[in-house]
Design a protein around this motif. Sequence first.
Motif, mmCIF file in Angstrom:
data_model
loop_
_atom_site.group_PDB
_atom_site.id
_atom_site.type_symbol
_atom_site.label_atom_id
_atom_site.label_comp_id
_atom_site.label_asym_id
_atom_site.label_seq_id
_atom_site.Cartn_x
_atom_site.Cartn_y
_atom_site.Cartn_z
ATOM 1 N N MET A 59 -40.263 64.593 74.607
ATOM 2 C CA MET A 59 -39.570 64.536 73.317
ATOM 3 C C MET A 59 -40.501 63.998 72.229
ATOM 4 O O MET A 59 -40.529 64.522 71.110
ATOM 5 N N GLN A 97 -40.013 64.526 68.293
ATOM 6 C CA GLN A 97 -38.653 63.988 68.194
ATOM 7 C C GLN A 97 -38.627 62.457 68.258
ATOM 8 O O GLN A 97 -37.589 61.854 68.009
ATOM 9 N N ASN A 109 -28.097 66.415 68.906
ATOM 10 C CA ASN A 109 -29.231 67.314 69.149
ATOM 11 C C ASN A 109 -30.313 66.635 69.989
ATOM 12 O O ASN A 109 -30.886 67.245 70.902
ATOM 13 N N TYR A 110 -30.582 65.364 69.681
ATOM 14 C CA TYR A 110 -31.643 64.661 70.410
ATOM 15 C C TYR A 110 -31.278 64.537 71.894
ATOM 16 O O TYR A 110 -32.084 64.892 72.773
ATOM 17 N N ARG A 158 -28.954 66.009 73.742
ATOM 18 C CA ARG A 158 -28.779 67.262 74.489
ATOM 19 C C ARG A 158 -30.137 67.840 74.886
ATOM 20 O O ARG A 158 -30.294 68.368 75.999
ATOM 21 N N THR A 159 -31.104 67.726 73.999
ATOM 22 C CA THR A 159 -32.449 68.203 74.325
ATOM 23 C C THR A 159 -33.073 67.340 75.412
ATOM 24 O O THR A 159 -33.690 67.851 76.362
ATOM 25 N N GLN A 211 -31.535 68.227 78.718
ATOM 26 C CA GLN A 211 -32.011 69.514 79.226
ATOM 27 C C GLN A 211 -33.419 69.385 79.801
ATOM 28 O O GLN A 211 -33.724 69.951 80.856
ATOM 29 N N LEU A 212 -34.288 68.652 79.104
ATOM 30 C CA LEU A 212 -35.648 68.458 79.607
ATOM 31 C C LEU A 212 -35.644 67.712 80.938
ATOM 32 O O LEU A 212 -36.415 68.042 81.850
ATOM 33 N N SER A 221 -27.010 68.218 81.211
ATOM 34 C CA SER A 221 -27.331 69.308 80.285
ATOM 35 C C SER A 221 -26.087 70.057 79.816
ATOM 36 O O SER A 221 -26.151 70.843 78.870
#
Length: 359
Positions: free
Chosen positions: A68, A73, A119-120, A122-123, A126-127, A147
């Motif tokens: 991130m 981010q 947004n942060y 959720r990303t 997922q990562l 995720s």
Amino acid sequence: MSSLQREKRLLDITGAGSPDSLRRIREEEQNRLGAILSSSPVIELVDDLNELHDSLIGRALQLAEIEMARLGQGAPPVPYAYLLFGSGGRREQTFSSDQDSGLIYDDPQDEAEALTLENYFRTLAQLTVDCLIEIGYPPCEGNVIASNPEWCLSISSWERKLDAWFEEPSWENVRYLLIVADGRLIGGDRELSERWYGRFHRDFLGTPVIARRMMENTLRHKVLVGVFGQLLTERYGELAGSLDIKYGAYIPMVNVFRLLAVHAGIQETSTVGRIRSLETAGILSPDEAKESMDAFGLLLKLRLMAVTKSEDGQWVGTGVLKASDLNREWKLPLKKALKLGRKLQRQVERELRYRFGGR
């Protein structure tokens, strides 16, 4: 496992900079543990195996945070907690467990920040999930995973979701509550996870109807022992003659002790820990606790044995064993364990129906 071996493994994991490196460590360590399965005390081996899983998952979360930052981010903008459910939450993962997870983050100050945090995280989730897939942890088939936006929420959103599940105790909502009951922190902020878990227990104690719904849900898996004490094997198909160790032995025992623990206000999530806490609370006598521990230890070992290796060397859990592969020394203790499981199911059912009603 010696302290030196443990320290070396932790250093190797902490220093790993990629999912491939973590995958190699996992494979090497699981091969080592698999080789000593038959000769090792099972509770100690399961503890060692789950310590390995925890370290790998924790490092995957760190690698996701690093990624991130690399993507511009930055660091997590507010505290968050990454949770494990299922066998991970109970510290009972095998050589082939999948991912069951969730993420909680602190509340935003306004609508603009709400979108930024959503947004942060959720990303980030997922990562993390993608990294764990590369390490060898497949995603949960039921989509109980960080995720999934439904399992990645702010703390206030999580509390509203828990409240809604308790207010509408449908079969699916009760299933989710049983999943939550096994949840524990694997990385991030402890205060958030404690606030979340505290909300679960407060809602549970304030919603008596949930007791009956949980009982109906958790007791649906019957143990694979007949009225005459015989082992019940699969009768048809390619699994004919096999014993369903996971759903006919292990899961019923997990369900019983989860139900007893939650009703007693015990917040321990591992089955072994729940048995010990139930003894401390006087709900199980010392003899009952010892019998339960011996039975559950046997089921843990059989569950670890119910795996195969794929062509690429990966462990694949089947959950079943051929009855013909178990000699008399295995079958007699298994029958004893299953009879105990059936007895406990009946006791729990009688007690909860007396206390909370039902058919």
